[in-house]
Design a protein around this motif. Structure first.
Motif, PDB file in Angstrom:
ATOM      1  N   SER A   1       0.842  -1.195   0.000  1.00 25.68           N
ATOM      2  CA  SER A   1       0.000   0.000   0.000  1.00 25.68           C
ATOM      3  C   SER A   1       0.883   1.253   0.000  1.00 25.68           C
ATOM      4  CB  SER A   1      -0.964  -0.048   1.184  1.00 25.68           C
ATOM      5  OG  SER A   1      -2.043   0.850   1.009  1.00 25.68           O
TER       6      SER A   1
ATOM      7  N   ASN B   1      -0.740  -5.057  -2.659  1.00 22.17           N
ATOM      8  CA  ASN B   1      -1.880  -4.173  -2.381  1.00 22.17           C
ATOM      9  C   ASN B   1      -1.496  -2.697  -2.524  1.00 22.17           C
ATOM     10  OD1 ASN B   1      -2.301  -6.660  -0.203  1.00 22.17           O
ATOM     11  ND2 ASN B   1      -4.161  -6.103  -1.301  1.00 22.17           N
TER      12      ASN B   1
ATOM     13  N   MET C   1     -11.576  -3.149   3.433  1.00 25.71           N
ATOM     14  CA  MET C   1     -10.197  -3.624   3.515  1.00 25.71           C
ATOM     15  C   MET C   1     -10.067  -5.124   3.710  1.00 25.71           C
ATOM     16  SD  MET C   1      -8.182  -0.589   5.582  1.00 25.71           S
ATOM     17  CE  MET C   1      -9.082  -0.829   7.096  1.00 25.71           C
TER      18      MET C   1
ATOM     19  N   HIS D   1     -11.289  -9.227   3.585  1.00 33.26           N
ATOM     20  CA  HIS D   1     -12.125 -10.241   2.946  1.00 33.26           C
ATOM     21  C   HIS D   1     -13.288 -10.575   3.884  1.00 33.26           C
ATOM     22  CE1 HIS D   1     -13.340 -14.189   1.418  1.00 33.26           C
ATOM     23  NE2 HIS D   1     -12.748 -13.854   0.284  1.00 33.26           N
TER      24      HIS D   1
ATOM     25  N   VAL E   1      -2.156  -9.097  -4.890  1.00 35.53           N
ATOM     26  CA  VAL E   1      -3.339  -8.399  -4.407  1.00 35.53           C
ATOM     27  C   VAL E   1      -4.340  -9.416  -3.891  1.00 35.53           C
ATOM     28  CG1 VAL E   1      -4.501  -8.420  -6.665  1.00 35.53           C
ATOM     29  CG2 VAL E   1      -5.111  -6.674  -4.981  1.00 35.53           C
ATOM     30  N   GLY E   2      -5.114  -9.034  -2.894  1.00 38.53           N
ATOM     31  CA  GLY E   2      -6.205  -9.869  -2.437  1.00 38.53           C
ATOM     32  C   GLY E   2      -7.401  -9.738  -3.362  1.00 38.53           C
TER      33      GLY E   2
ATOM     34  N   ASP F   1      -9.890  -6.970  -2.369  1.00 34.66           N
ATOM     35  CA  ASP F   1      -9.394  -5.633  -2.043  1.00 34.66           C
ATOM     36  C   ASP F   1     -10.296  -4.595  -2.703  1.00 34.66           C
ATOM     37  OD1 ASP F   1      -8.027  -3.306  -1.520  1.00 34.66           O
ATOM     38  OD2 ASP F   1      -6.065  -4.112  -2.042  1.00 34.66           O
ATOM     39  N   ARG F   2     -10.997  -3.815  -1.891  1.00 34.19           N
ATOM     40  CA  ARG F   2     -11.858  -2.752  -2.401  1.00 34.19           C
ATOM     41  C   ARG F   2     -11.227  -1.384  -2.206  1.00 34.19           C
ATOM     42  NH1 ARG F   2     -17.494  -4.140   0.421  1.00 34.19           N
ATOM     43  NH2 ARG F   2     -18.054  -2.128  -0.515  1.00 34.19           N
TER      44      ARG F   2
ATOM     45  N   SER G   1      -8.021  -1.831  -6.499  1.00 34.55           N
ATOM     46  CA  SER G   1      -8.672  -2.939  -7.183  1.00 34.55           C
ATOM     47  C   SER G   1      -7.684  -3.977  -7.715  1.00 34.55           C
ATOM     48  CB  SER G   1      -9.509  -2.426  -8.357  1.00 34.55           C
ATOM     49  OG  SER G   1      -8.662  -1.999  -9.412  1.00 34.55           O
TER      50      SER G   1
ATOM     51  N   GLY H   1      -8.196  -9.525   1.334  1.00 31.79           N
ATOM     52  CA  GLY H   1      -8.573  -8.212   0.854  1.00 31.79           C
ATOM     53  C   GLY H   1      -7.342  -7.348   0.737  1.00 31.79           C
ATOM     54  N   HIS H   2      -7.343  -6.197   1.453  1.00 29.11           N
ATOM     55  CA  HIS H   2      -6.246  -5.240   1.327  1.00 29.11           C
ATOM     56  C   HIS H   2      -5.034  -5.607   2.175  1.00 29.11           C
ATOM     57  CE1 HIS H   2      -4.534  -1.427   0.201  1.00 29.11           C
ATOM     58  NE2 HIS H   2      -4.371  -1.052   1.454  1.00 29.11           N
ATOM     59  N   TYR H   3      -5.172  -6.586   3.052  1.00 27.03           N
ATOM     60  CA  TYR H   3      -4.084  -6.928   3.972  1.00 27.03           C
ATOM     61  C   TYR H   3      -3.598  -8.353   3.749  1.00 27.03           C
ATOM     62  CZ  TYR H   3      -4.999  -2.598   6.477  1.00 27.03           C
ATOM     63  OH  TYR H   3      -5.149  -1.276   6.803  1.00 27.03           O
TER      64      TYR H   3
END
Length: 245
Positions: free
Chosen positions: A77, A101, A139, A141, A194-195, A198-199, A202, A225-227
């Motif tokens: 990130s 991510n 962030m 899942h 990326v997950g 991840d919202r 993307s 997701g994002h992590y």
């Protein structure tokens, strides 16, 4: 740098906003366990703090002052934005690259204004909260959204770093440069991860980023997701092992 079982490989991990060394502990623990039995290269992890400056280029220079002359670079990130600055400044020092991510594009003008406004308004009318329910929905899942240990860790990191760090980091993120032109010039082994859920950034943008980096490996991680480093640390460790072995 050539990875082999007898070489200790410096790996620099760069965390996202309102995250610290705890972001990487599950991945590092798995890497070190594998290294002890000869199933993976032995790594020397470094996790520089990115909490004192409000400019990604200044963060990058601080990191370069701390780390060895040659190292593997892993950016998650906001840490990915700092990684791009490191690559601009000292690409010859980076042996392998892992982008997790993150994105190479700059904010559009509207998003940049929103971030800078948020920095100004943070804590003005309400107490600072680094993590809220809406953010967690984006962030994490769905399988992990109500994982008390994971949510507690994210909240603890955010609260421990606090409002001043949040303001500095969001200003740095808002003002970061676009790095898309850098991607085709990267001539080092690279993995983009990326997950699937991840919202925040993307999966599609990660696929586009990977396609622009010569030879990059793209991994979309199920159940994350994002992590990714916290939600699927085994997969993250697998990918890092494969990258540096």
């Amino acid at each position: 740098m050539t990875a082999n079982p007898h070489t200790t490989i410096p790996v620099v991990f760069l965390s996202g906003m309102l995250a610290d060394y705890r972001m990487w502990q599950p991945v590092i623990a798995r890497m070190e366990a594998r290294g002890r039995i000869g199933a993976a290269p032995v790594i020397a992890p470094m996790i520089p703090a990115l909490d004192t400056k409000e400019d990604v280029a200044v963060m990058a220079r601080d990191v370069l002052d701390l780390v060895p002359d040659r190292f593997v670079l892993v950016g998650m990130s906001m840490g990915g934005y700092v990684a791009f600055e490191i690559l601009r400044m000292a690409r010859e020092r980076v042996s392998h690259l892992m982008l997790v991510n993150t994105r190479a594009t700059a904010d559009d003008p509207l998003m940049r204004r929103r971030r800078l406004l948020l920095a100004r308004l943070s804590g003005v009318n309400l107490p600072f909260r680094g993590i809220n329910d809406a953010m967690l929905d984006d962030m994490l899942h769905p399988d992990h959204r109500h994982n008390r240990e994971l949510v507690g860790l994210l909240s603890d990191m955010a609260e421990d770093l606090g409002e001043d760090v949040f303001k500095r980091q969001i200003i740095a993120v808002a003002n970061r440069p676009d790095s898309m032109a850098l991607l085709p010039e990267l001539d080092i082994p690279c993995t983009v991860m990326v997950g699937e859920a991840d919202r925040v950034i993307s999966p599609a943008s990660h696929h586009d980023m990977a396609a622009r980096i010569p030879g990059a490996r793209m991994i979309e991680v199920a159940g994350a997701g994002h992590y990714v480093p916290l939600e699927q640390p085994d997969i993250c460790a697998d990918a890092l092992c494969e990258l540096i072995t």
